[in-house]
Design a protein around this motif. Structure first.
Motif, PDB file in Angstrom:
ATOM      1  N   MET A  68       3.282  -3.534  10.381  1.00 22.66           N
ATOM      2  CA  MET A  68       2.339  -4.176  11.301  1.00 22.66           C
ATOM      3  C   MET A  68       0.892  -3.953  10.853  1.00 22.66           C
ATOM      4  SD  MET A  68       4.146  -5.758  13.587  1.00 22.66           S
ATOM      5  CE  MET A  68       3.190  -5.994  15.088  1.00 22.66           C
ATOM      6  N   TYR A  69       0.601  -2.766  10.324  1.00 22.64           N
ATOM      7  CA  TYR A  69      -0.753  -2.467   9.850  1.00 22.64           C
ATOM      8  C   TYR A  69      -1.141  -3.392   8.698  1.00 22.64           C
ATOM      9  CZ  TYR A  69      -4.545   0.006   7.498  1.00 22.64           C
ATOM     10  OH  TYR A  69      -5.742   0.322   6.876  1.00 22.64           O
ATOM     11  N   GLU A  70      -0.242  -3.544   7.727  1.00 23.73           N
ATOM     12  CA  GLU A  70      -0.592  -4.356   6.559  1.00 23.73           C
ATOM     13  C   GLU A  70      -0.654  -5.846   6.890  1.00 23.73           C
ATOM     14  OE1 GLU A  70       1.010  -3.706   2.786  1.00 23.73           O
ATOM     15  OE2 GLU A  70       0.681  -1.540   2.803  1.00 23.73           O
ATOM     16  N   MET A  71       0.059  -6.281   7.910  1.00 25.27           N
ATOM     17  CA  MET A  71      -0.009  -7.694   8.277  1.00 25.27           C
ATOM     18  C   MET A  71      -1.277  -8.035   9.044  1.00 25.27           C
ATOM     19  SD  MET A  71       3.810  -9.103   9.226  1.00 25.27           S
ATOM     20  CE  MET A  71       4.350  -7.720  10.245  1.00 25.27           C
ATOM     21  N   TRP A  72      -1.698  -7.151   9.971  1.00 31.09           N
ATOM     22  CA  TRP A  72      -2.739  -7.544  10.921  1.00 31.09           C
ATOM     23  C   TRP A  72      -4.048  -6.765  10.807  1.00 31.09           C
ATOM     24  CZ3 TRP A  72      -1.672 -12.042  12.735  1.00 31.09           C
ATOM     25  CH2 TRP A  72      -0.347 -12.420  12.936  1.00 31.09           C
ATOM     26  N   ILE A  73      -4.017  -5.538  10.317  1.00 30.46           N
ATOM     27  CA  ILE A  73      -5.235  -4.722  10.284  1.00 30.46           C
ATOM     28  C   ILE A  73      -5.832  -4.640   8.881  1.00 30.46           C
ATOM     29  CG2 ILE A  73      -6.183  -2.417  10.716  1.00 30.46           C
ATOM     30  CD1 ILE A  73      -4.091  -2.054  12.887  1.00 30.46           C
ATOM     31  N   LEU A  74      -4.986  -4.438   7.887  1.00 33.68           N
ATOM     32  CA  LEU A  74      -5.482  -4.280   6.523  1.00 33.68           C
ATOM     33  C   LEU A  74      -6.310  -5.472   6.019  1.00 33.68           C
ATOM     34  CD1 LEU A  74      -5.538  -2.564   3.935  1.00 33.68           C
ATOM     35  CD2 LEU A  74      -3.392  -3.679   3.249  1.00 33.68           C
ATOM     36  N   PRO A  75      -5.886  -6.722   6.269  1.00 35.42           N
ATOM     37  CA  PRO A  75      -6.697  -7.846   5.755  1.00 35.42           C
ATOM     38  C   PRO A  75      -8.138  -7.824   6.244  1.00 35.42           C
ATOM     39  CG  PRO A  75      -4.542  -8.629   6.442  1.00 35.42           C
ATOM     40  CD  PRO A  75      -4.647  -7.199   6.898  1.00 35.42           C
ATOM     41  N   GLY A  76      -8.370  -7.352   7.459  1.00 38.59           N
ATOM     42  CA  GLY A  76      -9.727  -7.303   7.986  1.00 38.59           C
ATOM     43  C   GLY A  76     -10.562  -6.187   7.393  1.00 38.59           C
ATOM     44  N   LYS A  77      -9.933  -5.207   6.744  1.00 37.25           N
ATOM     45  CA  LYS A  77     -10.661  -4.086   6.162  1.00 37.25           C
ATOM     46  C   LYS A  77     -10.969  -4.291   4.680  1.00 37.25           C
ATOM     47  CE  LYS A  77      -9.234  -0.396   9.298  1.00 37.25           C
ATOM     48  NZ  LYS A  77      -8.761   0.995   9.395  1.00 37.25           N
ATOM     49  N   LEU A  78     -10.256  -5.227   4.058  1.00 34.08           N
ATOM     50  CA  LEU A  78     -10.477  -5.465   2.633  1.00 34.08           C
ATOM     51  C   LEU A  78     -11.572  -6.502   2.421  1.00 34.08           C
ATOM     52  CD1 LEU A  78      -6.771  -5.617   1.341  1.00 34.08           C
ATOM     53  CD2 LEU A  78      -8.381  -3.709   1.141  1.00 34.08           C
ATOM     54  N   PRO A  79     -12.469  -6.287   1.456  1.00 35.23           N
ATOM     55  CA  PRO A  79     -13.545  -7.273   1.186  1.00 35.23           C
ATOM     56  C   PRO A  79     -13.036  -8.513   0.448  1.00 35.23           C
ATOM     57  CG  PRO A  79     -13.686  -5.461  -0.358  1.00 35.23           C
ATOM     58  CD  PRO A  79     -12.605  -5.083   0.626  1.00 35.23           C
ATOM     59  N   PHE A  80     -11.795  -8.419  -0.059  1.00 34.95           N
ATOM     60  CA  PHE A  80     -11.209  -9.546  -0.794  1.00 34.95           C
ATOM     61  C   PHE A  80      -9.694  -9.498  -0.591  1.00 34.95           C
ATOM     62  CE2 PHE A  80     -12.214  -5.943  -3.555  1.00 34.95           C
ATOM     63  CZ  PHE A  80     -10.941  -5.529  -3.913  1.00 34.95           C
ATOM     64  N   PRO A  81      -8.986 -10.596  -0.837  1.00 33.65           N
ATOM     65  CA  PRO A  81      -7.526 -10.602  -0.656  1.00 33.65           C
ATOM     66  C   PRO A  81      -6.845  -9.517  -1.488  1.00 33.65           C
ATOM     67  CG  PRO A  81      -8.345 -12.829  -0.949  1.00 33.65           C
ATOM     68  CD  PRO A  81      -9.505 -11.916  -1.236  1.00 33.65           C
ATOM     69  N   ASP A  82      -5.784  -8.945  -0.934  1.00 34.39           N
ATOM     70  CA  ASP A  82      -5.020  -7.900  -1.620  1.00 34.39           C
ATOM     71  C   ASP A  82      -4.285  -8.525  -2.813  1.00 34.39           C
ATOM     72  OD1 ASP A  82      -3.529  -5.769  -2.424  1.00 34.39           O
ATOM     73  OD2 ASP A  82      -2.649  -5.345  -0.458  1.00 34.39           O
ATOM     74  N   GLY A 114       0.783  -1.227   0.000  1.00 34.72           N
ATOM     75  CA  GLY A 114       0.000   0.000   0.000  1.00 34.72           C
ATOM     76  C   GLY A 114       0.813   1.274   0.000  1.00 34.72           C
ATOM     77  N   VAL A 115       2.133   1.169  -0.202  1.00 34.19           N
ATOM     78  CA  VAL A 115       3.008   2.344  -0.195  1.00 34.19           C
ATOM     79  C   VAL A 115       3.539   2.557  -1.606  1.00 34.19           C
ATOM     80  CG1 VAL A 115       5.077   3.394   0.785  1.00 34.19           C
ATOM     81  CG2 VAL A 115       3.668   1.861   2.175  1.00 34.19           C
ATOM     82  N   PRO A 116       3.430   3.763  -2.155  1.00 38.55           N
ATOM     83  CA  PRO A 116       3.990   4.027  -3.488  1.00 38.55           C
ATOM     84  C   PRO A 116       5.464   3.648  -3.561  1.00 38.55           C
ATOM     85  CG  PRO A 116       2.640   5.871  -2.758  1.00 38.55           C
ATOM     86  CD  PRO A 116       2.763   4.939  -1.587  1.00 38.55           C
TER      87      PRO A 116
END
Length: 250
Positions: free
Chosen positions: A228-242, A172-174
């Protein structure tokens, strides 16, 4: 499945997270160590420009012994004993007065740590070592700077290599921002260590020490939080796998 922090397996996330947490604790302890050593160089708690100058350039109007007694060693002896040693230093530090008035204090308050078996500390069982530190404070020696510099260059470079490797998997980082964040710790590490040597020669470079250390800390916090955000928080906010690939996207 594209490779990124969000899509990693649970065991790999635990491995990366464990490393990041331990390194973060170690970083915090290192900051505490700086505050209790360099941060007390001027006799006041908290890191300041004066602390940096005294640590590397020295307080050339006084001695190492006096600086320590008014700084990091202030709480290790009563004021009356500290003032007696300081007065002895200011009077020239002669051997006769030392044997009569100062040696008993040194043996009571200092020898427990400053002895021949204490690695990295001067041996205060020898008068010559005490007398040497009663002379004008020239700050860090070039030998000590060389020793600490190579330890920091190797050790911190390895730490940021692994932190940067984990952060490189962030999707998620440019790309340009990611590259800048990964290289920033190395730039500020070189600035930090170079500024030690420059401050030893000229106190006007002391601000660069704080800028170097602060830049490394900012880069570390940014990479740590994003990872840490992308490992543990982001997956729960996305409706489908990144589905973004962290290694190939530009």
């Amino acid at each position: 499945m594209p490779l990124n922090l969000s899509n990693l397996g649970f065991s790999i996330k635990m491995l990366f997270s464990g490393y990041l947490i331990v390194i973060a604790i170690g970083y915090g302890v290192a900051v505490m160590q700086v505050l209790f050593t360099h941060g007390m160089a001027d006799g006041k708690f908290g890191l300041s420009i004066e602390d940096i100058v005294y640590s590397y350039y020295g307080n050339r109007s006084g001695s190492v012994l006096e600086s320590k007694l008014n700084g990091s060693m202030k709480n290790n002896a009563p004021d009356s004993e500290r003032f007696k040693i300081i007065q002895w230093v200011r009077d020239g530090g002669d051997a006769k007065t030392y044997e009569k008035d100062i040696k008993p204090i040194i043996e009571l308050r200092c020898i427990m740590c400053h002895n021949s078996e204490a690695a990295g500390l001067p041996d205060f069982t020898q008068f010559e070592h005490i007398h040497q530190r009663a002379q004008s404070d020239q700050g860090a020696t070039f030998a000590s700077l060389a020793r600490v510099s190579h330890i920091h260059l190797f050790g911190i470079a390895f730490i940021f290599m692994f932190v940067g490797l984990i952060f490189a998997l962030a999707s998620g980082v440019p790309c340009k921002l990611k590259g800048a964040a990964i290289v920033m710790p190395y730039v500020f590490l070189l600035l930090d260590i170079t500024s030690w040597w420059l401050t030893k020669l000229n106190p006007n470079f002391a601000l660069l020490v704080i800028l170097g250390g602060g830049g490394m800390a900012m880069a570390f916090v940014f990479m740590w939080v994003v990872s840490m955000y992308e490992m543990w928080i982001l997956p729960g906010k996305l409706p489908f796998p990144d589905r973004r690939s962290a290694l190939t996207r530009s």
